[in-house]
Structures are given as C-alpha cells and as structure tokens.
Write a protein that holds these residues in place. Sequence first.
Motif, PDB file in Angstrom:
ATOM      1  N   PHE A   9       0.846  -1.178   0.000  1.00 45.53           N
ATOM      2  CA  PHE A   9       0.000   0.000   0.000  1.00 45.53           C
ATOM      3  C   PHE A   9       0.884   1.231   0.000  1.00 45.53           C
ATOM      4  O   PHE A   9       1.867   1.301   0.741  1.00 45.53           O
ATOM      5  CB  PHE A   9      -0.910   0.023   1.237  1.00 45.53           C
ATOM      6  CG  PHE A   9      -2.055  -0.921   1.146  1.00 45.53           C
ATOM      7  CD1 PHE A   9      -3.213  -0.557   0.479  1.00 45.53           C
ATOM      8  CD2 PHE A   9      -1.982  -2.181   1.705  1.00 45.53           C
ATOM      9  CE1 PHE A   9      -4.278  -1.434   0.377  1.00 45.53           C
ATOM     10  CE2 PHE A   9      -3.035  -3.067   1.615  1.00 45.53           C
ATOM     11  CZ  PHE A   9      -4.185  -2.689   0.947  1.00 45.53           C
ATOM     12  N   LEU A  10       0.541   2.186  -0.860  1.00 48.77           N
ATOM     13  CA  LEU A  10       1.221   3.482  -0.889  1.00 48.77           C
ATOM     14  C   LEU A  10       0.184   4.569  -0.687  1.00 48.77           C
ATOM     15  O   LEU A  10      -0.978   4.401  -1.064  1.00 48.77           O
ATOM     16  CB  LEU A  10       1.904   3.718  -2.238  1.00 48.77           C
ATOM     17  CG  LEU A  10       3.085   2.852  -2.617  1.00 48.77           C
ATOM     18  CD1 LEU A  10       3.617   3.281  -3.980  1.00 48.77           C
ATOM     19  CD2 LEU A  10       4.187   2.932  -1.577  1.00 48.77           C
ATOM     20  N   LYS A  11       0.619   5.689  -0.145  1.00 45.26           N
ATOM     21  CA  LYS A  11      -0.275   6.830  -0.061  1.00 45.26           C
ATOM     22  C   LYS A  11      -0.660   7.244  -1.469  1.00 45.26           C
ATOM     23  O   LYS A  11       0.161   7.216  -2.386  1.00 45.26           O
ATOM     24  CB  LYS A  11       0.399   7.995   0.665  1.00 45.26           C
ATOM     25  CG  LYS A  11       0.582   7.748   2.133  1.00 45.26           C
ATOM     26  CD  LYS A  11       1.212   8.946   2.804  1.00 45.26           C
ATOM     27  CE  LYS A  11       1.400   8.659   4.284  1.00 45.26           C
ATOM     28  NZ  LYS A  11       2.079   9.768   4.958  1.00 45.26           N
ATOM     29  N   ASN A  12      -1.897   7.604  -1.667  1.00 41.64           N
ATOM     30  CA  ASN A  12      -2.409   7.993  -2.973  1.00 41.64           C
ATOM     31  C   ASN A  12      -2.176   9.492  -3.174  1.00 41.64           C
ATOM     32  O   ASN A  12      -3.097  10.286  -3.194  1.00 41.64           O
ATOM     33  CB  ASN A  12      -3.899   7.641  -3.066  1.00 41.64           C
ATOM     34  CG  ASN A  12      -4.384   7.612  -4.496  1.00 41.64           C
ATOM     35  OD1 ASN A  12      -3.596   7.758  -5.422  1.00 41.64           O
ATOM     36  ND2 ASN A  12      -5.672   7.432  -4.665  1.00 41.64           N
ATOM     37  N   VAL A  13      -0.882   9.849  -3.286  1.00 40.89           N
ATOM     38  CA  VAL A  13      -0.471  11.242  -3.479  1.00 40.89           C
ATOM     39  C   VAL A  13       0.615  11.292  -4.550  1.00 40.89           C
ATOM     40  O   VAL A  13       1.325  10.304  -4.769  1.00 40.89           O
ATOM     41  CB  VAL A  13       0.048  11.875  -2.163  1.00 40.89           C
ATOM     42  CG1 VAL A  13      -1.050  11.949  -1.116  1.00 40.89           C
ATOM     43  CG2 VAL A  13       1.256  11.143  -1.616  1.00 40.89           C
ATOM     44  N   PRO A  14       0.757  12.431  -5.216  1.00 38.36           N
ATOM     45  CA  PRO A  14       1.797  12.564  -6.232  1.00 38.36           C
ATOM     46  C   PRO A  14       3.192  12.275  -5.667  1.00 38.36           C
ATOM     47  O   PRO A  14       3.525  12.701  -4.563  1.00 38.36           O
ATOM     48  CB  PRO A  14       1.682  14.027  -6.665  1.00 38.36           C
ATOM     49  CG  PRO A  14       0.275  14.408  -6.345  1.00 38.36           C
ATOM     50  CD  PRO A  14      -0.057  13.643  -5.098  1.00 38.36           C
ATOM     51  N   GLY A  15       3.970  11.517  -6.409  1.00 39.92           N
ATOM     52  CA  GLY A  15       5.358  11.265  -6.051  1.00 39.92           C
ATOM     53  C   GLY A  15       5.631   9.946  -5.349  1.00 39.92           C
ATOM     54  O   GLY A  15       6.788   9.510  -5.294  1.00 39.92           O
TER      55      GLY A  15
END
Length: 160
Positions: A9-15
């Motif tokens: 899981f990754l944060k759903n934010v640019p970068g």
Amino acid sequence: MVRTEISLFLKNVPGELGRLSSLLSAEGINIDAITIQDASSYVQTLFQARGKSLKRIASSASYNSMRKDSADFALIRILVDQPEKAIALLAENEYLFDTVQVIAVKLSNNPGELASITTKFGEAGVNINYVYGSVSSPDEQCLFVFCPEDIRLAAGIFGE
C-alpha cells in the motif's frame, strides 16, 4: 513460471510511485510487471465478497472506516527481478507489504493465446483470482501474471 509478487500500500499522493521505483532502481532492482489500483476499489471488492458470502469479514464500523481511509491509498502489485532483495529493502524502509506466489507466463502476441492459457487453467480446475499483463509491440511476447487460488495445481500446468 512461479514467481513472488509483492503487494504493498502506498499513499495515494503525487510522487509516491516515483519514490518507490527510485528506491528499487537505486539498488539495481528491475520491475518486470506492475499493476496499481486505488485501495478504495479493493475495499469495495471486500464489501461485494461479504455480500455474496453473507459472512462478515469485519464490523460495519470497520468497513465504513476502511472505505473512508482507503481512498487515501493505492494497492500496488509488482514482480521484480530480485524479490528477496526487494523484500529486504521494503522492510528496511518500513513499507507495508505482503508477498504471494503467482504464475508469470510469456505469451505470443497473437489472438487466442490468452484464451488458450486460461482454458488450461479451467480444465485443470484452477480458479484465477486476478490477472494482469501487457505487451509493448505486436512483435514481442506478452508477460501475463496470474494469481491462482491453488499455486501448486497451477504450477503443474507448466510442469513446475
């Protein structure tokens, strides 16, 4: 061929995907296949599974909380050329991840190839939980990743 898929899981934010892929590439780890979906879709699938089976996987409050919170995350599934090294690197950098054995198959880029392989799964009684794949040109082979319910039975289709 049986391979290790890493789900995280990754944060759903640019970068965020850039940070992950840079981390892997800095250690010489190549991503062979990747699929990404927002985790809210993943949570919706849990809701649908619960509805079909009539079994509660979590409390209603937990589901509502997961639905709200999961929109902030993405579920990433990757195949890499050095899974052990990638797993150690992800653990060292405190990523939340899991691994599962999958079947990765190179197919000719011709009509009917996917039908042929998925028919073999069906004839062997292997249910496919999910699949993803791609091809870069009409002349190259496709790489398809299958996550079967029974990895041993699926591997037997390919003599592994």
